[in-house]
Design a protein around this motif. Structure first.
Motif, short mmCIF file in Angstrom:
data_model
loop_
_atom_site.label_atom_id
_atom_site.label_comp_id
_atom_site.label_asym_id
_atom_site.label_seq_id
_atom_site.Cartn_x
_atom_site.Cartn_y
_atom_site.Cartn_z
N TYR A 119 48.65 59.00 9.70
CA TYR A 119 47.71 57.87 9.70
C TYR A 119 47.78 57.14 11.05
O TYR A 119 48.85 56.73 11.48
N ALA A 120 46.63 56.99 11.69
CA ALA A 120 46.54 56.26 12.97
C ALA A 120 45.73 54.99 12.70
O ALA A 120 44.50 55.05 12.65
N PRO A 121 46.40 53.85 12.52
CA PRO A 121 45.66 52.62 12.17
C PRO A 121 45.04 51.94 13.39
O PRO A 121 45.25 50.76 13.64
N ASN A 122 44.25 52.70 14.14
CA ASN A 122 43.67 52.17 15.39
C ASN A 122 42.46 51.29 15.16
O ASN A 122 41.97 50.67 16.09
N GLY A 123 41.94 51.29 13.93
CA GLY A 123 40.76 50.46 13.65
C GLY A 123 39.45 51.17 13.96
O GLY A 123 39.42 52.27 14.53
N TYR A 124 38.37 50.52 13.53
CA TYR A 124 37.01 50.97 13.83
C TYR A 124 36.33 49.87 14.61
O TYR A 124 36.50 48.68 14.29
N LEU A 125 35.55 50.25 15.59
CA LEU A 125 34.74 49.28 16.32
C LEU A 125 33.27 49.67 16.13
O LEU A 125 32.85 50.74 16.58
N ILE A 126 32.52 48.83 15.42
CA ILE A 126 31.10 49.12 15.19
C ILE A 126 30.27 48.17 16.04
O ILE A 126 30.49 46.95 16.03
N LEU A 127 29.35 48.74 16.80
CA LEU A 127 28.58 47.96 17.78
C LEU A 127 27.14 47.78 17.32
O LEU A 127 26.51 48.73 16.85
N ALA A 128 26.63 46.56 17.49
CA ALA A 128 25.25 46.28 17.07
C ALA A 128 24.41 45.82 18.26
O ALA A 128 24.89 45.09 19.14
N SER A 129 23.15 46.23 18.24
CA SER A 129 22.16 45.75 19.22
C SER A 129 21.72 44.34 18.78
O SER A 129 22.07 43.90 17.67
N PRO A 130 20.92 43.63 19.58
CA PRO A 130 20.42 42.32 19.13
C PRO A 130 19.69 42.43 17.79
O PRO A 130 19.84 41.56 16.93
N THR A 149 40.09 43.03 6.70
CA THR A 149 40.69 42.19 7.74
C THR A 149 40.08 42.50 9.10
O THR A 149 40.80 42.74 10.06
N ASN A 150 38.76 42.51 9.18
CA ASN A 150 38.14 42.77 10.48
C ASN A 150 37.69 41.47 11.12
O ASN A 150 37.68 40.42 10.48
N THR A 151 37.32 41.57 12.40
CA THR A 151 36.86 40.38 13.12
C THR A 151 35.56 40.69 13.84
O THR A 151 35.31 41.83 14.23
N LEU A 152 34.74 39.64 14.03
CA LEU A 152 33.52 39.80 14.80
C LEU A 152 33.80 39.46 16.26
O LEU A 152 34.53 38.51 16.55
N LEU A 153 33.20 40.24 17.15
CA LEU A 153 33.42 40.03 18.59
C LEU A 153 32.07 39.87 19.29
O LEU A 153 31.17 40.71 19.11
N SER A 154 31.96 38.81 20.08
CA SER A 154 30.73 38.59 20.85
C SER A 154 30.69 39.57 22.03
O SER A 154 31.67 40.24 22.34
N LYS A 161 37.85 42.66 25.94
CA LYS A 161 38.85 43.44 25.18
C LYS A 161 38.78 44.93 25.49
O LYS A 161 39.80 45.62 25.50
N PHE A 162 37.56 45.45 25.68
CA PHE A 162 37.39 46.90 25.89
C PHE A 162 36.77 47.12 27.27
O PHE A 162 35.55 47.23 27.41
N LYS A 163 37.64 47.20 28.26
CA LYS A 163 37.14 47.21 29.64
C LYS A 163 36.41 48.51 29.97
O LYS A 163 35.71 48.59 30.98
N TRP A 164 36.55 49.50 29.12
CA TRP A 164 35.89 50.79 29.34
C TRP A 164 34.48 50.84 28.74
O TRP A 164 33.79 51.85 28.84
N LEU A 165 34.05 49.73 28.12
CA LEU A 165 32.81 49.73 27.34
C LEU A 165 31.67 49.07 28.12
O LEU A 165 31.85 48.00 28.70
N GLU A 171 24.99 43.21 21.28
CA GLU A 171 24.99 41.79 20.93
C GLU A 171 26.30 41.40 20.23
O GLU A 171 26.84 40.32 20.44
N LEU A 172 26.79 42.31 19.36
CA LEU A 172 27.91 41.95 18.49
C LEU A 172 28.72 43.20 18.16
O LEU A 172 28.17 44.30 18.06
N GLY A 173 30.01 43.00 17.96
CA GLY A 173 30.86 44.10 17.50
C GLY A 173 31.67 43.65 16.31
O GLY A 173 31.93 42.46 16.12
N SER A 174 32.04 44.61 15.47
CA SER A 174 32.92 44.30 14.34
C SER A 174 34.10 45.25 14.43
O SER A 174 33.92 46.47 14.49
N MET A 175 35.29 44.67 14.46
CA MET A 175 36.49 45.48 14.70
C MET A 175 37.43 45.38 13.51
O MET A 175 37.87 44.29 13.14
N GLY A 176 37.69 46.52 12.88
CA GLY A 176 38.64 46.55 11.77
C GLY A 176 40.05 46.62 12.32
O GLY A 176 40.28 47.10 13.43
#
Ligand SMILES: Cc1cc2nc3c(=O)[nH]c(=O)nc-3n(C[C@H](O)[C@H](O)[C@H](O)COP(=O)(O)OP(=O)(O)OC[C@H]3O[C@@H](n4cnc5c(N)ncnc54)[C@H](O)[C@@H]3O)c2cc1C
Length: 436
Positions: A119-130, A149-154, A161-165, A171-176
């Motif tokens: 198990y690799a608990p690295n999380g999921y990052l889901i990205l949304a357009s406006p 236990t996820n958080t919303l990221l502007s 947080k993700f310098k490679w992105l 518009e928004l990201g949700s990170m588990g």
């Protein structure tokens, strides 16, 4: 309906002496025989159902799993990416995934100290357009209410947080967080199977060819072709259909979709081919080893896989490939996946594909969600199928739900009534927005 079925099964558990006899045989269907529960398909869903049935009723409920390919070479479970997340839009999917996460965290308690599914608990990052941001925020609210236990990221937080992105059009990201990541699906299947066998479940190498009916057209058994081409009949009290992408075809053997009245409605589960590409990048600023599994709003995704990356994208409906083979279309990577990946992660401008594989989603063409529960006419035929690309993480919860329906007559742990076949009969689809 459930209560009547449970009563019937439990009554037969008390009376059926043949069950004990069958349990002790090494090759249970060298001749026609019977068992309390037949499970068609020994992938993650079938093996999980066998695990829960045998553990909830040790020594009383005989369980036989019929699996046509014990190497599991081509089944969905073996070809899965193994992701687990709570970032769904309907409560049942969030709850089943939360159950799966807890199950994985308690794996050693369930299966012993050696149990490990990487198990690799690295999380999921889901990205949304406006345009997609309000829906992502709404999903987030539901997930929070249910215990995720996820958080919303502007946009700025994502950039920081993700310098490679590349976040220009995000518009928004949700990170588990700790309850999301990925694991080895084959490892989970193996644990379910060996634990079920240790409690008396029989895994039979054979292919279900047809159903056997009573005089009043109820289901009472399956006809199984053995590797030596002999055909045997295996009678059951209850049957679980967990044959993955083949489930729709097997339901047709029971007249589901070819009969009259309620039987005119087919089980809408069919194979849909998906490609997973493994690639390396020599670019600068590549995502580091602890990166989450990222899903872009375009549908393209990637995650780390050891020293390299894997990724892909479900094709649009008008570009679905033929699903009669598992060959990989490498031009789909070049023309569709790569441009989207490179636009999101500049380091992926220079990638080299090392290998790839194809796999079948067991796709529910009605609403892309699983069917969990009995058929409306055959109340001893239980569906555990149609999970359309998010089934491996749900397999612990689905197996338990099926065991509860059969042994207790109702859902006890998670209320999954809305996931039943009735929604198809009533033409009330349960659409999940968070599927890819
Ligand atoms: C490329 C890919 C990526 C995926 N990624 C994810 C992910 O990240 N997260 C997630 O949660 N899910 C994911 N999934 C989905 C997940 O893998 C499936 O939902 C899950 O494995 C389904 O398990 P199953 O037991 O229903 O089907 P299977 O694993 O296909 O098992 C069904 C079994 O039934 C057997 N069978 C079929 N017909 C017969 C017959 N007539 N007689 C006897 N046996 C029969 C087959 O041989 C097979 O072994 C992915 C799937 C694919 C293909």
């Amino acid at each position: 309906m459930f209560t009547r079925q449970a009563t019937k099964v439990l009554r037969s558990l008390r009376k059926d002496k043949t069950c004990v006899r069958i349990e002790k045989r090494n090759h249970p269907i060298t001749r026609n025989s019977s068992t309390n529960v037949v499970i068609i398909g020994g992938g993650a869903m079938g093996a999980s159902a066998a695990y829960w049935l045998t553990h909830k009723s040790p020594g009383t409920c005989t369980v036989t799993v019929v699996e046509k390919d014990p190497t599991y070479a081509n089944c969905s479970t073996s070809r899965s990416v193994g992701g687990i997340r709570q970032q769904f839009s309907i409560p049942e999917n969030v709850q089943m995934s939360l159950f799966g996460a807890k199950f994985i965290q308690n794996l050693k308690n369930q299966f012993g100290p050696e149990a490990d599914i990487a198990y690799a608990p690295n999380g999921y990052l889901i990205l949304a357009s406006p345009q997609g941001a309000p829906q992502l925020a709404q999903n987030f609210k539901l997930q929070q209410e249910l215990g995720a236990t996820n958080t919303l990221l502007s946009k700025d937080q994502l950039r920081e947080k993700f310098k490679w992105l590349n976040v220009d059009d995000i518009e928004l990201g949700s990170m588990g967080c700790e309850k999301e990541g990925w694991f080895d699906p084959w490892g989970l299947l193996s644990l379910f199977k060996s634990a079920a066998v240790s409690k008396g479940a029989q895994f039979v190498h054979g292919e279900v060819q047809n159903f056997v009916f009573t005089n009043d057209n109820s289901l009472k058994g399956v006809k199984v072709r053995l590797p030596n081409r002999d055909e045997k009949i295996l009678e059951f009290d209850a049957c679980v259909l967990a044959a993955g992408a083949q489930s729709g075809a097997i339901a047709r053997m029971a007249g589901i979709g070819t009969g009259a009245g309620d039987l005119s409605v087919a089980l809408p589960v069919e194979p849909r081919k998906r490609y997973v590409y493994r690639f390396d990048s020599q670019g600068k600023n590549v995502p580091p080893v602890n990166s989450p599994l990222m899903i872009d709003y375009t549908g393209v995704y990637f995650r780390k896989d050891g020293p390299v990356f894997i990724g892909g994208r479900s094709p649009d409906s008008d570009e679905e490939p033929q699903a009669d083979n598992l060959e990989v279309d490498f031009s789909y990577f070049d023309n569709t996946v790569w441009p989207l990946l490179a636009a999101r992660i500049p380091a992926f401008e220079s990638v080299k594909v090392q290998s790839a594989w194809g796999g079948f989603y067991e796709y529910n063409t009605f609403d892309a969600n699983g069917f969990i529960g009995p058929h409306c006419t055959y109340d001893n035929l239980f569906f555990a199928t149609g999970f359309s690309g998010h089934g491996i993480q749900q397999s612990p919860a689905v197996g338990l739900a099926i065991a509860e329906l059969i042994l207790d007559g109702r859902f006890k742990t998670i209320d999954l009534k809305r996931m039943g076949f009735e929604r198809l009969m009533k033409q009330q689809p349960l659409y999940e927005i968070g599927i890819y």
